[in-house]
Every structure is written in C-alpha cells, then in structure tokens.
Design a protein around this motif. Structure first.
Motif, PDB file in Angstrom:
ATOM      1  N   GLN A 166     -20.492 -33.113 -25.871  1.00 23.42           N
ATOM      2  CA  GLN A 166     -21.423 -32.506 -24.926  1.00 23.42           C
ATOM      3  C   GLN A 166     -21.586 -31.006 -25.199  1.00 23.42           C
ATOM      4  OE1 GLN A 166     -21.171 -34.128 -20.651  1.00 23.42           O
ATOM      5  NE2 GLN A 166     -19.203 -34.766 -21.568  1.00 23.42           N
ATOM      6  N   GLN A 167     -20.482 -30.348 -25.595  1.00 21.57           N
ATOM      7  CA  GLN A 167     -20.567 -28.932 -25.934  1.00 21.57           C
ATOM      8  C   GLN A 167     -21.450 -28.747 -27.163  1.00 21.57           C
ATOM      9  OE1 GLN A 167     -19.592 -26.289 -24.280  1.00 21.57           O
ATOM     10  NE2 GLN A 167     -18.579 -27.527 -22.676  1.00 21.57           N
ATOM     11  N   GLU A 168     -21.325 -29.667 -28.121  1.00 20.21           N
ATOM     12  CA  GLU A 168     -22.184 -29.623 -29.304  1.00 20.21           C
ATOM     13  C   GLU A 168     -23.640 -29.793 -28.905  1.00 20.21           C
ATOM     14  OE1 GLU A 168     -20.947 -32.486 -32.165  1.00 20.21           O
ATOM     15  OE2 GLU A 168     -18.883 -31.744 -32.251  1.00 20.21           O
ATOM     16  N   LEU A 169     -23.865 -30.644 -27.895  1.00 18.27           N
ATOM     17  CA  LEU A 169     -25.235 -30.871 -27.413  1.00 18.27           C
ATOM     18  C   LEU A 169     -25.828 -29.582 -26.843  1.00 18.27           C
ATOM     19  CD1 LEU A 169     -27.597 -32.802 -26.659  1.00 18.27           C
ATOM     20  CD2 LEU A 169     -26.406 -33.183 -24.480  1.00 18.27           C
ATOM     21  N   LEU A 170     -25.053 -28.893 -26.019  1.00 20.45           N
ATOM     22  CA  LEU A 170     -25.552 -27.674 -25.400  1.00 20.45           C
ATOM     23  C   LEU A 170     -25.828 -26.597 -26.451  1.00 20.45           C
ATOM     24  CD1 LEU A 170     -23.235 -27.547 -22.233  1.00 20.45           C
ATOM     25  CD2 LEU A 170     -25.665 -28.183 -22.339  1.00 20.45           C
ATOM     26  N   GLU A 171     -24.930 -26.496 -27.463  1.00 23.09           N
ATOM     27  CA  GLU A 171     -25.130 -25.504 -28.515  1.00 23.09           C
ATOM     28  C   GLU A 171     -26.342 -25.855 -29.377  1.00 23.09           C
ATOM     29  OE1 GLU A 171     -21.493 -25.333 -30.675  1.00 23.09           O
ATOM     30  OE2 GLU A 171     -20.355 -24.486 -28.989  1.00 23.09           O
ATOM     31  N   ALA A 172     -26.503 -27.139 -29.660  1.00 27.02           N
ATOM     32  CA  ALA A 172     -27.648 -27.574 -30.476  1.00 27.02           C
ATOM     33  C   ALA A 172     -28.945 -27.350 -29.715  1.00 27.02           C
ATOM     34  CB  ALA A 172     -27.490 -29.050 -30.861  1.00 27.02           C
ATOM     35  N   TYR A 173     -28.883 -27.495 -28.389  1.00 29.56           N
ATOM     36  CA  TYR A 173     -30.088 -27.294 -27.579  1.00 29.56           C
ATOM     37  C   TYR A 173     -30.495 -25.829 -27.591  1.00 29.56           C
ATOM     38  CZ  TYR A 173     -33.354 -27.474 -23.699  1.00 29.56           C
ATOM     39  OH  TYR A 173     -34.487 -27.359 -22.920  1.00 29.56           O
ATOM     40  N   SER A 206     -28.215 -29.197 -16.536  1.00 31.41           N
ATOM     41  CA  SER A 206     -27.149 -28.546 -15.761  1.00 31.41           C
ATOM     42  C   SER A 206     -26.414 -27.499 -16.584  1.00 31.41           C
ATOM     43  CB  SER A 206     -26.149 -29.581 -15.254  1.00 31.41           C
ATOM     44  OG  SER A 206     -25.472 -30.192 -16.362  1.00 31.41           O
ATOM     45  N   GLY A 207     -26.432 -27.646 -17.907  1.00 32.43           N
ATOM     46  CA  GLY A 207     -25.721 -26.720 -18.781  1.00 32.43           C
ATOM     47  C   GLY A 207     -24.223 -26.899 -18.737  1.00 32.43           C
ATOM     48  N   LYS A 208     -23.743 -28.009 -18.118  1.00 25.78           N
ATOM     49  CA  LYS A 208     -22.317 -28.277 -18.003  1.00 25.78           C
ATOM     50  C   LYS A 208     -21.998 -29.671 -18.547  1.00 25.78           C
ATOM     51  CE  LYS A 208     -21.613 -25.407 -13.886  1.00 25.78           C
ATOM     52  NZ  LYS A 208     -21.155 -25.395 -12.477  1.00 25.78           N
ATOM     53  N   ALA A 209     -20.848 -29.767 -19.222  1.00 23.11           N
ATOM     54  CA  ALA A 209     -20.396 -31.077 -19.723  1.00 23.11           C
ATOM     55  C   ALA A 209     -19.758 -31.892 -18.591  1.00 23.11           C
ATOM     56  CB  ALA A 209     -19.388 -30.888 -20.852  1.00 23.11           C
ATOM     57  N   GLN A 210     -19.979 -33.190 -18.559  1.00 19.47           N
ATOM     58  CA  GLN A 210     -19.392 -34.072 -17.554  1.00 19.47           C
ATOM     59  C   GLN A 210     -17.960 -34.438 -17.946  1.00 19.47           C
ATOM     60  OE1 GLN A 210     -21.737 -37.478 -16.587  1.00 19.47           O
ATOM     61  NE2 GLN A 210     -23.632 -36.327 -16.337  1.00 19.47           N
ATOM     62  N   ASP A 211     -17.079 -34.598 -16.919  1.00 19.44           N
ATOM     63  CA  ASP A 211     -15.678 -34.959 -17.183  1.00 19.44           C
ATOM     64  C   ASP A 211     -15.524 -36.461 -17.424  1.00 19.44           C
ATOM     65  OD1 ASP A 211     -14.923 -32.347 -16.889  1.00 19.44           O
ATOM     66  OD2 ASP A 211     -14.474 -32.539 -14.763  1.00 19.44           O
ATOM     67  N   LYS A 212     -16.218 -37.254 -16.664  1.00 20.59           N
ATOM     68  CA  LYS A 212     -16.060 -38.718 -16.720  1.00 20.59           C
ATOM     69  C   LYS A 212     -17.403 -39.362 -17.017  1.00 20.59           C
ATOM     70  CE  LYS A 212     -14.378 -38.757 -12.581  1.00 20.59           C
ATOM     71  NZ  LYS A 212     -13.828 -39.202 -11.279  1.00 20.59           N
ATOM     72  N   PHE A 213     -17.311 -40.452 -17.776  1.00 21.01           N
ATOM     73  CA  PHE A 213     -18.516 -41.227 -18.090  1.00 21.01           C
ATOM     74  C   PHE A 213     -18.337 -42.666 -17.635  1.00 21.01           C
ATOM     75  CE2 PHE A 213     -19.693 -37.634 -20.554  1.00 21.01           C
ATOM     76  CZ  PHE A 213     -21.062 -37.708 -20.695  1.00 21.01           C
ATOM     77  N   ALA A 214     -19.401 -43.246 -17.169  1.00 16.45           N
ATOM     78  CA  ALA A 214     -19.347 -44.629 -16.659  1.00 16.45           C
ATOM     79  C   ALA A 214     -19.513 -45.628 -17.798  1.00 16.45           C
ATOM     80  CB  ALA A 214     -20.439 -44.838 -15.624  1.00 16.45           C
ATOM     81  N   ILE A 215     -18.793 -46.769 -17.650  1.00 17.18           N
ATOM     82  CA  ILE A 215     -18.983 -47.921 -18.538  1.00 17.18           C
ATOM     83  C   ILE A 215     -19.632 -49.018 -17.708  1.00 17.18           C
ATOM     84  CG2 ILE A 215     -17.833 -49.686 -19.937  1.00 17.18           C
ATOM     85  CD1 ILE A 215     -15.622 -47.701 -20.484  1.00 17.18           C
ATOM     86  N   THR A 216     -20.758 -49.515 -18.177  1.00 17.35           N
ATOM     87  CA  THR A 216     -21.497 -50.526 -17.422  1.00 17.35           C
ATOM     88  C   THR A 216     -21.365 -51.899 -18.077  1.00 17.35           C
ATOM     89  OG1 THR A 216     -23.498 -50.005 -18.677  1.00 17.35           O
ATOM     90  CG2 THR A 216     -23.172 -48.842 -16.575  1.00 17.35           C
ATOM     91  N   ALA A 217     -21.494 -52.943 -17.240  1.00 19.93           N
ATOM     92  CA  ALA A 217     -21.369 -54.331 -17.706  1.00 19.93           C
ATOM     93  C   ALA A 217     -22.551 -54.700 -18.587  1.00 19.93           C
ATOM     94  CB  ALA A 217     -21.273 -55.290 -16.521  1.00 19.93           C
TER      95      ALA A 217
END
Length: 592
Positions: A166-173, A206-217
């Motif tokens: 996610q940090q790479e995403l923000l820097e690339a953006y 948001s410019g912020k990385a998320q701590d948790k990501f959801a896994i969906t069925a």
C-alpha cells in the motif's frame, strides 16, 4: 317231510351256531394273518444311522451315539430297481424329511442386497484459501456446518507485505504523471492479492494504508472442515476451510468382489434410508470404482441424488436392492440350493424315478452356474421337468452309502468301511503310529508337567480351529505348538521318563517340521492326526493334565480308516470334517 315245531327250532339254532363257529374259525384266521403280515412288514423295516451302521432299530428316531436322524435301510422287495439307485417308500420319505422339486426355467434375475451411505458430492467440495499472507485478526466462520454465501466476509487478515504494497501504491500515485507504468504495476500486484479496485481507490483517496484486509467467500455452501483459528499465521494459498454444496449428494453402495460382475453402470437401484422408515427411493448407477479396495475387497457404486430440500444428510445409512438379469446366452434352469451336495470339486443332486416297482433316487453330477438368491443356475446335468430331492438329500445319500450305491463320498459305489462292529465285524482303529510309541505309565515331576501345559493348550486350540474349518486359525495354532515344543526343557524328565519323552519329542518335531508350508486345511488335518496319536500316547504315559481328557474316534476320517483325537470335553465335535459332520464320532476312552 313234515317237521313239527320243535324240530324246526332245533334246525334254526344249529344253523346259527354253525355260522358263528365258521366266522370264528375262518374270519378270525384271516384277520390274524393280516395282523401278522403287518407286523412282519413293520419288523422288516430296519432303521439305522448313516455314521454308525451298527445301530439297528425297528422304528425311526435319533442315533444314540451322534444324535443324527436314523434312516430306513433299503428293503429287498425293490431289489430289481436300477442297481445304482436307492429305493425308498413314500412313508420312509416322509419320516426322513425328503421332499422333491420339478426342475424348471428361471427368470435369470439375481437379487443383490447392497449397503451404503449418503456421502458429500465431491464435485461440489471447494477449499476456501487465503490470497493474502499474514495473521488472522478476526474470523467470522466459527463452526463446522455453518452456511456461507458467496461474497461474504469470512476473515480479516493483517499482512505486513500488504502494508508495504500500500505504501508503494501511495508513492507510485504521487509520481503517476512521470511514471504511470509504475502505478499500474503496483495496482496489479494488489489485485493479485484479491484487493478490489474499490479498496485501492479508497487507499489512494485517504492517503493511508489499511491495517486489515477482508477475505471473502468464493462460493456458497456448508462448512465441512475448518482449518484455522483466530491468531493463526497463514500463507498465500493456504486453506482456511472446506465448503460443500449439499444440494446434490452421492449415495455410495458397497459391492463385494463376488458380485461385481452382476452390476453395471446404468442399473436401477431401489433403496431405503434408515432415517425415513416407510419411504422408498430409487436411482441409477452413474459410476463404479475401477479398482477394488485391497483390504476390504469391495468396490463402490455411485448414485447422484438431487437434494435441494437438504433432506438427505451425509453419513445416513442406506439399504438397496438391485435386480440383475443374466445374459441371454446362459442356461436358465435353476434348482434350490438345498438340493445340491458338494464334495470337493463335485456337485451332485438326487433324481427321483417313479415306476410300478416303486420310488427310487439316483445320484447325478451337475455343473453349477451362479447363485441367484436361494437358487443355483444349472449349466449342465439336468433337464426341465426332471424331479429332484430338495430336502432330506443327506439322508438319501447316507442310505446310498450303506447300500453300496454311488454316493457323495463314493461316486463309484461300493460298501463303505465304517470301522464299527456290524454283522460280526470288529471295529478297526488306526493306531499303527501309536503302536510304535511307548505308552508305559511313568511318573514325572511337577515341573515337567507344568512345562507340557503350553503344548496341550496349543494342541486344543488347533483341534478347535479344525472343528470350525478355520485354516488361518489352525495354521497359527500349529505354529505356536511348534514353538512351545521347542521350549520344553528335556532335563526335567528323569529316568525312564527321559527316554520316553525323547521319543515323543522326536515324533512331534517330525510332524511339525513342515507346518509352515501347509497350504490347505486338508493337509493340516493329516498333520493333526499324526500329532494326536503322539499326544494321546503321551497323556496315557505321563498323566500331565489336572482334569480328565477323552480319546475320541471318527470312523470316516483318514479315507474311512478312522482317526483319533484328544479332547477336554466329553462331547464330540469332529475336527476331521468340521461343520459338515461335526457330530460324527464317539468317546473311546477317558483318561482321568
């Protein structure tokens, strides 16, 4: 001539007295002759035992030695019937329990009973995996059997690798105008972890990385197995749980190796389920295992069942029936299996013949086909319309043996040597081996007697295994017998007993030398006979047993030469014939 009244009365009285005397003299004689004739017929009918022909009785009953039903001896009045047939009156047939059956064509349908279970449809089983490596922070699937829907969040994962991405995403953006390709590469990396486009936009905005990501069925279904718990670390691709679609289930039936040739793909099976008494189900076999399980010797046949109402639950027990028809080019004659007698590779039946001379039964060899329920298909040896005995066949065969006619035990005919007293003949007991053994009574020590106990224990186990026709159990027992024999310390036998024991030990070792190479129960019984002769002689000499033992004898063993064995019980249970003639034999001597 004129008679006065007195003379007439005298004449009438004389006539009446004459008639009475005539009736007494002549009529009574006729009745007496008839009675004597009946008594002669009754006395002429002799009943005997097929195993113990020294038994002779004027009426039916049970043999006092072995308990078998007595059978009528063939009378001489029908001696001109086929010399290879055994004649039997209708009354004798009734008493001997003989009934007959006319051979006819079978429908060629074999009814096969199947057992099985409802199982999960393996085609509908899916493993839900994690696309993100990391630690499970929250899990929403908590128990087996829970239903999950496609798209439902099942867990939240914290992933350091995803945080870095996610940090790479923000820097690339931030340098998207200069290096647009870099931004697309980072987005694709996140998408490979199943991060949605919506989540990517949310992180950028948001410019912020998320701590948790959801896994969906990925799919809908019922959880059948849960593999992770809260706090577990998972790798990318690791299975979180297994889910199954129960809208379609399998019913798997077990097919024994002997019946697999009767069942094929497309056959209809009618079945019931223990959980639903009174209800019937049916289905078509869609698949049969191409392999047989090497340990159970069974294959499985599958029926696929629609289960949209979830009525059928995995692991429910199922009982099915399949009716399989023979191929058209096979014989369709059938007879009840009670009509067939076996001796080795030979199968025989008794054909009934009826003529002016009476009823007779004659042996005929037949070739059996498959067993259809309670009937055997007859491939050769019988024709439609012939009448055969279906009950009491053993009694007919026993009478044929005694009469020297062809029988199951002697297909060529000829008198059977029973080895019992009969008509002045003396019983013969095959003690040739025993005559070479020392049976002089001698005293041995308590320790010597104790050393022999395992040997006797293994011997009686061998005897019991043979009475049950259990070859594997018998082979195990004779192997133990050989080991027990080798463990006995010869120094425990002192004086004359030492020499006697050495003779017994040598004989027993010779008889068990090739025990490991015995291939069938027939060979095992030959070895048992030789071992028994030594054990009997040893028991007479040493008296090592605390309780009484019994020497028992079967006249038909050892090719009708007879054979002995030792038993702890007074009751006869024959080890030389097993279940086929378990009661044949008698107690010859008690060793106290």
């Amino acid at each position: 001539m004129i008679f006065d009244k007195k003379t007439k009365i005298t004449l009438v009285a004389t006539l009446i007295i004459g008639l009475i005397l005539g009736a007494l003299l002549f009529g009574g004689s006729s009745k007496q002759e008839e009675k004597n004739s009946q008594e002669t017929v009754t006395k002429d009918q002799i009943w005997t035992c097929s195993m113990h022909p020294q038994i002779r009785k004027n009426e039916p009953g049970a043999c006092p030695i072995c308990g078998m039903d007595l059978i009528p001896l063939e009378t001489s009045e029908n001696s001109d019937i086929d010399p290879n047939a055994i004649s039997m009156s209708e009354s004798a047939m009734i008493i001997a329990g003989v009934s007959t059956y006319k051979v006819g064509n079978s429908d060629g349908i074999k009814e096969i009973a199947l057992n099985g279970k409802v199982e999960v449809n393996e085609k509908g089983v899916y493993s839900q995996s994690s696309h993100i490596p990391g630690r499970i922070e929250k899990i929403l699937v908590t128990f087996t059997g829970e239903y999950v829907r496609k798209g439902q969040v099942v867990a939240y994962v914290y992933s350091p690798e995803l945080a870095s991405a996610q940090q790479e995403l923000l820097e690339a953006y931030s340098v998207k105008d200069i290096q647009p390709q870099l931004l697309e590469a980072v987005k694709q990396k996140l998408k490979n972890w199943r991060v949605s486009e919506t989540t990517i936009k949310k992180v950028i905005q948001s410019g912020k990385a998320q701590d948790k990501f959801a896994i969906t069925a990925d799919v809908s279904g019922y959880v059948v197995k849960k593999n992770v718990e809260l706090g577990d670390y998972v790798q990318r691709g690791q299975t979180l749980y297994e889910v199954a679609d129960l809208s379609k289930v399998w019913v798997l039936f077990e097919i024994y190796e002997t019946e697999i040739g009767w069942i094929k793909k497309g056959d209809k099976v009618n079945y019931t389920i223990a959980s639903f008494p009174g209800e019937s189900f049916s289905g078509t076999i869609s698949f049969i295992d191409p392999f047989i399980n090497p340990s159970t010797r069974i294959a499985k046949a599958r029926i696929e069942v629609n289960n949209s109402n979830l009525k059928l639950k995995p692991e429910m027990f199922v009982s099915g029936i399949i009716n399989s028809k023979m191929t058209a080019n096979k014989s369709s004659l059938s007879v009840p299996k009670s009509a067939v007698m076996w001796t080795g590779k030979r199968s025989i039946v008794y054909i009934k013949n009826e003529s002016e001379k009476g009823i007779s039964f004659k042996l005929r060899e037949v070739t059996l086909g498959p067993l259809l329920g309670s009937d055997y298909i007859i491939e050769e040896g019988l024709e439609a319309g012939e009448e055969i005995a279906v009950n009491g066949t053993f009694n007919i065969d026993a009478a044929a043996q005694l009469a020297g006619k062809p029988s199951m035990m002697n297909i060529e005919g000829g008198k059977v040597n029973t080895g019992h007293d009969h008509g002045g003949m003396k019983a013969t007991m095959p003690n040739d081996k025993q005559t070479t053994l020392q049976t002089t009574k001698t005293t041995i020590s308590t320790d010597a007697k104790a050393s022999l106990q395992p040997l006797y224990k293994d011997y009686f186990e061998l005897k019991d295994a043979l009475t049950k026709d259990d070859f594997n159990l018998a082979k195990n027992a004779i192997s133990k017998f050989e080991k027990s024999l080798n463990k006995i310390n010869m120094n425990l036998f002192k004086g004359d007993a030492h020499k006697i024991w050495m003779n017994y030990q040598t004989e027993l070792k010779n008889n068990t030398l090739h025990a490991a190479h015995i291939k069938d129960i027939k060979e095992m019984r030959k070895s048992f006979e030789s071992i028994s002769n030594v054990m009997i002689a040893m028991t007479k000499s040493f008296k090592p047993l605390k309780e009484s033992s019994y020497i028992q004898f079967c006249p038909m063993a050892n090719n009708d030469k007879g054979a002995n064995w030792l038993s702890k019980e007074n009751k006869v249970v024959n080890p030389y014939f097993g279940a086929s003639m378990s009661k044949c034999g008698e107690v010859k001597q008690t060793i106290k």
